[in-house]
Write an enzyme that holds these catalytic residues in place. Structure first.
Site, mmCIF file in Angstrom:
data_model
loop_
_atom_site.group_PDB
_atom_site.id
_atom_site.type_symbol
_atom_site.label_atom_id
_atom_site.label_comp_id
_atom_site.label_asym_id
_atom_site.label_seq_id
_atom_site.Cartn_x
_atom_site.Cartn_y
_atom_site.Cartn_z
ATOM 1 N N ALA A 66 26.830 65.837 13.185
ATOM 2 C CA ALA A 66 26.300 67.087 13.731
ATOM 3 C C ALA A 66 25.638 67.833 12.578
ATOM 4 O O ALA A 66 26.010 67.661 11.415
ATOM 5 C CB ALA A 66 27.427 67.904 14.331
ATOM 6 N N GLY A 111 29.594 62.976 14.196
ATOM 7 C CA GLY A 111 28.973 62.866 15.517
ATOM 8 C C GLY A 111 28.125 61.605 15.645
ATOM 9 O O GLY A 111 27.883 61.135 16.763
ATOM 10 N N GLU A 114 30.443 59.002 16.657
ATOM 11 C CA GLU A 114 30.889 59.325 18.023
ATOM 12 C C GLU A 114 29.823 58.990 19.067
ATOM 13 O O GLU A 114 30.140 58.507 20.157
ATOM 14 C CB GLU A 114 31.283 60.801 18.093
ATOM 15 C CG GLU A 114 32.560 61.069 17.296
ATOM 16 C CD GLU A 114 32.854 62.555 17.155
ATOM 17 O OE1 GLU A 114 31.954 63.299 16.726
ATOM 18 O OE2 GLU A 114 33.976 62.955 17.475
ATOM 19 N N GLU A 134 34.710 64.828 9.266
ATOM 20 C CA GLU A 134 34.865 66.229 9.687
ATOM 21 C C GLU A 134 35.997 66.942 8.954
ATOM 22 O O GLU A 134 35.935 68.140 8.705
ATOM 23 C CB GLU A 134 35.106 66.313 11.205
ATOM 24 C CG GLU A 134 33.902 65.941 12.057
ATOM 25 C CD GLU A 134 33.807 64.456 12.379
ATOM 26 O OE1 GLU A 134 34.476 63.632 11.707
ATOM 27 O OE2 GLU A 134 33.060 64.115 13.312
HETATM 28 N N1 DAK Z 1 23.704 68.048 8.708
HETATM 29 C C1 DAK Z 1 22.608 68.626 8.191
HETATM 30 N N2 DAK Z 1 21.868 68.067 7.225
HETATM 31 C C2 DAK Z 1 22.266 66.883 6.749
HETATM 32 C C3 DAK Z 1 23.412 66.223 7.244
HETATM 33 C C4 DAK Z 1 24.149 66.850 8.276
HETATM 34 N N3 DAK Z 1 25.219 66.289 8.852
HETATM 35 N N4 DAK Z 1 23.556 65.068 6.574
HETATM 36 C C5 DAK Z 1 22.544 65.002 5.703
HETATM 37 N N5 DAK Z 1 21.752 66.093 5.798
HETATM 38 C C6 DAK Z 1 20.557 66.412 5.035
HETATM 39 C C7 DAK Z 1 20.920 66.813 3.604
HETATM 40 O O1 DAK Z 1 21.307 68.160 3.557
HETATM 41 C C8 DAK Z 1 19.610 66.546 2.916
HETATM 42 O O2 DAK Z 1 18.718 67.596 3.194
HETATM 43 P P1 DAK Z 1 17.775 68.245 2.043
HETATM 44 O O3 DAK Z 1 18.695 68.699 0.962
HETATM 45 O O4 DAK Z 1 16.890 67.099 1.609
HETATM 46 O O5 DAK Z 1 17.028 69.334 2.741
HETATM 47 C C9 DAK Z 1 19.096 65.313 3.606
HETATM 48 O O6 DAK Z 1 19.761 65.249 4.872
HETATM 49 C C10 DAK Z 1 19.406 64.024 2.849
HETATM 50 O O7 DAK Z 1 20.807 64.000 2.596
HETATM 51 P P2 DAK Z 1 21.418 63.824 1.128
HETATM 52 O O8 DAK Z 1 20.463 64.319 0.087
HETATM 53 O O9 DAK Z 1 22.779 64.402 1.149
HETATM 54 O O10 DAK Z 1 21.475 62.228 1.036
HETATM 55 P P3 DAK Z 1 22.526 61.361 0.216
HETATM 56 O O11 DAK Z 1 22.022 59.960 0.304
HETATM 57 O O12 DAK Z 1 22.785 61.936 -1.130
HETATM 58 O O13 DAK Z 1 23.898 61.465 1.043
HETATM 59 C C11 DAK Z 1 25.252 61.462 3.086
HETATM 60 C C12 DAK Z 1 23.958 60.955 2.361
HETATM 61 C C13 DAK Z 1 25.148 61.016 4.536
HETATM 62 C C14 DAK Z 1 26.478 60.799 2.438
HETATM 63 C C15 DAK Z 1 25.343 62.996 2.920
HETATM 64 O O14 DAK Z 1 24.102 63.562 3.394
HETATM 65 C C16 DAK Z 1 26.447 63.590 3.740
HETATM 66 O O15 DAK Z 1 27.606 63.542 3.351
HETATM 67 N N6 DAK Z 1 26.095 64.202 4.861
HETATM 68 C C17 DAK Z 1 27.055 64.894 5.708
HETATM 69 C C18 DAK Z 1 27.880 63.901 6.482
HETATM 70 C C19 DAK Z 1 28.905 64.589 7.336
HETATM 71 O O16 DAK Z 1 29.813 65.324 6.844
HETATM 72 N N7 DAK Z 1 28.808 64.386 8.636
HETATM 73 C C20 DAK Z 1 29.735 64.942 9.563
HETATM 74 C C21 DAK Z 1 29.192 66.255 10.045
HETATM 75 S S1 DAK Z 1 30.355 67.085 11.087
HETATM 76 C C22 DAK Z 1 31.829 68.323 18.382
HETATM 77 C C23 DAK Z 1 31.297 67.080 18.385
HETATM 78 C C24 DAK Z 1 30.906 66.508 17.231
HETATM 79 C C25 DAK Z 1 31.026 67.171 16.067
HETATM 80 C C26 DAK Z 1 31.543 68.430 16.050
HETATM 81 C C27 DAK Z 1 31.965 69.002 17.204
HETATM 82 N N8 DAK Z 1 32.288 68.888 19.555
HETATM 83 C C28 DAK Z 1 31.961 68.153 20.820
HETATM 84 C C29 DAK Z 1 33.511 69.655 19.505
HETATM 85 C C30 DAK Z 1 30.574 66.507 14.878
HETATM 86 C C31 DAK Z 1 30.785 67.008 13.673
HETATM 87 C C32 DAK Z 1 30.128 66.355 12.568
HETATM 88 O O17 DAK Z 1 29.471 65.360 12.717
#
Ligand code: DAK
Length: 261
Positions: A66, A111, A114, A134
């Site tokens: 997400a 997400g 998921e 998460e």
């Molecule tokens: N959201 C927003 N931007 C993101 C992102 C994300 N999840 N993941 C990556 N980006 C963006 C980065 O901010 C970066 O943007 P700029 O700085 O260039 O503007 C760009 O994508 C490239 O990412 P990185 O520079 O970080 O690239 P790396 O290769 O260094 O790292 C990475 C890749 C995938 C390991 C890293 O980007 C990362 O850790 N990303 C976050 C992963 C994460 O934590 N995902 C889980 C998010 S929470 C719900 C249902 C679902 C959910 C919630 C509620 N309900 C139904 C209740 C889901 C929650 C989630 O998914």
């Protein structure tokens, strides 16, 4: 219908949906989730489409979760609405009468895992990574990570992934049964397309019955689920595809399934 954050392409019976925010690693913001809901409604109503491929744009990510930037400024009501929106999309995917293959070409996190879990099975490239990070953001998986993941890979692996937030490589994802098959990035889409075409060559009624029985019979007591299976088996005999399939076998020719839903 036109979309801004996804690409939609149709080639005969195969539809391809590509989540298209490669600069943000295809993170799911409310607009992506809304457009996914719309495209799956469009696909549900399109009698021509028999199988769907779901993938992410670019060579780095399927979906990195997400959108954390969008989520970080949500108030509780917006977060609740976003949550319901994503849950409704994953349920609509599971209920769709047509199989969806997740074509995972890089990070599938939070997400992203998921959404892939709401598909019927996952094909992945050998550079793909999966995880439920998460917990590192102070929240929990909210679109099936604690539920569909544990039903697929078992409670203990689901707990290890959800509790540690670890990102695992595709070899481990395959070992625990999260991923069906692994390909090189170049081989991935052709392989998914080949499987999609094979499924699309089968009958609509029997394809739908298989998907629904496996999805919705799985959590029922076995004797109840077997009764549902018998009902659906009987229903297949109402389709011209049953006559065609059995007739083709007896006449020693290839069956051509043309029945509608
Ligand atoms: N959201 C927003 N931007 C993101 C992102 C994300 N999840 N993941 C990556 N980006 C963006 C980065 O901010 C970066 O943007 P700029 O700085 O260039 O503007 C760009 O994508 C490239 O990412 P990185 O520079 O970080 O690239 P790396 O290769 O260094 O790292 C990475 C890749 C995938 C390991 C890293 O980007 C990362 O850790 N990303 C976050 C992963 C994460 O934590 N995902 C889980 C998010 S929470 C719900 C249902 C679902 C959910 C919630 C509620 N309900 C139904 C209740 C889901 C929650 C989630 O998914």
């Amino acid at each position: 219908m036109s979309y801004e954050t996804i690409l939609y392409a149709k080639d005969g019976a195969i539809a391809t949906v590509t989540i298209n925010r490669p600069k943000a690693l295809n993170a799911l913001n409310p607009q992506v989730v809304a457009e996914l809901g719309q495209v799956f409604a469009e696909i549900a109503a399109d009698a021509e489409v028999k199988v769907v491929l779901l993938t992410g744009a670019g060579d780095k990510a399927f979906v990195a979760g997400a959108d954390i930037v969008s989520m970080s400024v949500m108030d509780p009501v917006q977060a609740r609405n976003f949550s319901r929106q994503l849950q409704e999309v994953t349920c609509a995917m599971e209920s769709l009468a047509k199989p969806i293959i997740a074509v995972v070409n890089g990070f599938a996190l939070g997400g992203g895992t998921e959404i892939a879990l709401a598909c019927d099975f996952i094909y992945a490239s050998d550079v793909s990574k999966f995880g439920q990070p998460e917990i590192n953001l102070g929240v929990i998986p909210g679109a099936g990570g604690t539920q569909r993941l544990s039903r697929l890979v078992g409670k203990n692996w689901a707990k290890e992934l959800c509790l540690t937030g670890d990102i695992i490589d595709v070899a481990l994802a395959k070992e625990i049964g999260l991923v069906n098959r692994v390909f090189t990035p170049e081989e991935l889409m052709p392989a998914a397309l080949k499987t999609a075409k094979k499924i699309a060559s089968k009958g609509r009624v029997s394809t739908r019955a298989c998907k629904e029985l496996i999805n919705f019979g799985f959590d029922l007591p076995l004797d109840h689920a077997l009764r549902l299976e018998a009902e659906a088996f009987g229903l297949c005999f109402a389709s011209p595809d049953q006559k065609e399939g059995m007739g083709a076998f007896i006449e020693k020719r290839k069956a051509e399934f043309k029945g509608s839903l």
